[in-house]
Design a protein around this motif. Structure first.
Motif, PDB file in Angstrom:
ATOM      1  N   UNK A   1       0.878  -1.118  -0.026  1.00  0.00           N
ATOM      2  CA  UNK A   1       0.176  -0.110  -0.095  1.00  0.00           C
ATOM      3  C   UNK A   1       0.788   1.411   0.119  1.00  0.00           C
ATOM      4  N   UNK A   2       1.879   1.231   0.552  1.00  0.00           N
ATOM      5  CA  UNK A   2       2.710   2.322   0.974  1.00  0.00           C
ATOM      6  C   UNK A   2       3.458   2.663  -0.559  1.00  0.00           C
ATOM      7  N   UNK A   3       4.066   1.453  -1.231  1.00  0.00           N
ATOM      8  CA  UNK A   3       4.603   1.644  -2.414  1.00  0.00           C
ATOM      9  C   UNK A   3       3.653   2.073  -3.335  1.00  0.00           C
ATOM     10  N   UNK A   4       2.505   1.464  -3.457  1.00  0.00           N
ATOM     11  CA  UNK A   4       1.606   2.031  -4.620  1.00  0.00           C
ATOM     12  C   UNK A   4       1.084   3.424  -4.256  1.00  0.00           C
ATOM     13  N   UNK A   5       0.873   3.882  -3.137  1.00  0.00           N
ATOM     14  CA  UNK A   5       0.476   5.195  -2.569  1.00  0.00           C
ATOM     15  C   UNK A   5       1.670   6.234  -2.877  1.00  0.00           C
ATOM     16  N   UNK A   6       2.728   5.748  -2.781  1.00  0.00           N
ATOM     17  CA  UNK A   6       4.151   6.707  -3.210  1.00  0.00           C
ATOM     18  C   UNK A   6       4.181   6.813  -4.890  1.00  0.00           C
ATOM     19  N   UNK A   7       3.777   5.688  -5.251  1.00  0.00           N
ATOM     20  CA  UNK A   7       4.042   5.908  -6.841  1.00  0.00           C
ATOM     21  C   UNK A   7       2.941   6.453  -7.418  1.00  0.00           C
ATOM     22  N   UNK A   8       1.789   6.597  -6.809  1.00  0.00           N
ATOM     23  CA  UNK A   8       0.633   7.236  -7.305  1.00  0.00           C
ATOM     24  C   UNK A   8       0.845   8.829  -6.919  1.00  0.00           C
ATOM     25  N   UNK A   9       1.416   9.297  -5.772  1.00  0.00           N
ATOM     26  CA  UNK A   9       1.643  10.423  -5.656  1.00  0.00           C
ATOM     27  C   UNK A   9       2.749  11.230  -5.909  1.00  0.00           C
ATOM     28  N   UNK A  10       4.032  10.583  -5.993  1.00  0.00           N
ATOM     29  CA  UNK A  10       5.377  11.317  -6.303  1.00  0.00           C
ATOM     30  C   UNK A  10       5.711  10.719  -7.788  1.00  0.00           C
TER      31      UNK A  10
ATOM     32  N   UNK B   1       9.787   4.828  -4.717  1.00  0.00           N
ATOM     33  CA  UNK B   1       8.760   3.977  -4.363  1.00  0.00           C
ATOM     34  C   UNK B   1       9.005   2.475  -3.986  1.00  0.00           C
ATOM     35  N   UNK B   2       9.993   2.141  -4.772  1.00  0.00           N
ATOM     36  CA  UNK B   2      10.572   0.760  -4.609  1.00  0.00           C
ATOM     37  C   UNK B   2      11.312   0.563  -3.441  1.00  0.00           C
ATOM     38  N   UNK B   3      12.306   1.627  -3.201  1.00  0.00           N
ATOM     39  CA  UNK B   3      13.303   1.633  -2.005  1.00  0.00           C
ATOM     40  C   UNK B   3      12.449   1.694  -0.479  1.00  0.00           C
ATOM     41  N   UNK B   4      11.532   2.734  -0.743  1.00  0.00           N
ATOM     42  CA  UNK B   4      10.610   2.704   0.520  1.00  0.00           C
ATOM     43  C   UNK B   4       9.945   1.809   0.929  1.00  0.00           C
TER      44      UNK B   4
END
Length: 108
Positions: free
Chosen positions: A77-86, A92-95
């Motif tokens: 969820x965090x990866x997808x959220x980061x990719x969608x926003x940033x 996204x992958x590293x975080x």
């Protein structure tokens, strides 16, 4: 010493092969229009590869035993959220990976 030379030769061979494979399409299609099939692959293959990596990464998730896949879902969820926003794939992958490792090693 022989091991160092062997490693250096392996790296050199891999570098030459990688350079050749990366440069081959430019040599083949130089001055020509890119075929429709190659354009199609260039457009849709990255999404297919990401889908395959997602399935491969989640295939061994144990949802019937603790922690029931919760670390995987949170990190996903965090990866997808980061990719969608940033919209920065590497970030996204590293975080997401770091968060997953933190959750598995420390929290769960």
């Amino acid at each position: 010493m022989a091991g160092d030379m062997h490693s250096a030769i392996l790296v050199a061979v891999m570098a030459v092969c990688l350079f050749f494979l990366r440069g081959l399409p430019f040599l083949v299609f130089r001055g020509k229009e890119t075929p429709a099939f190659i354009s199609y692959l260039g457009k849709y293959l990255p999404y297919a590869i990401m889908g395959m990596l997602l399935v491969y990464g989640l295939k061994d998730t144990q949802v019937l035993s603790a922690p029931h896949g919760i670390p995987e879902l949170i990190a996903l969820a965090v990866t997808m959220g980061l990719q969608a926003t940033v919209k920065k794939s590497l970030l996204s992958i590293v975080v997401g990976t770091a968060l997953y490792m933190f959750l598995v090693q420390v929290v769960f």
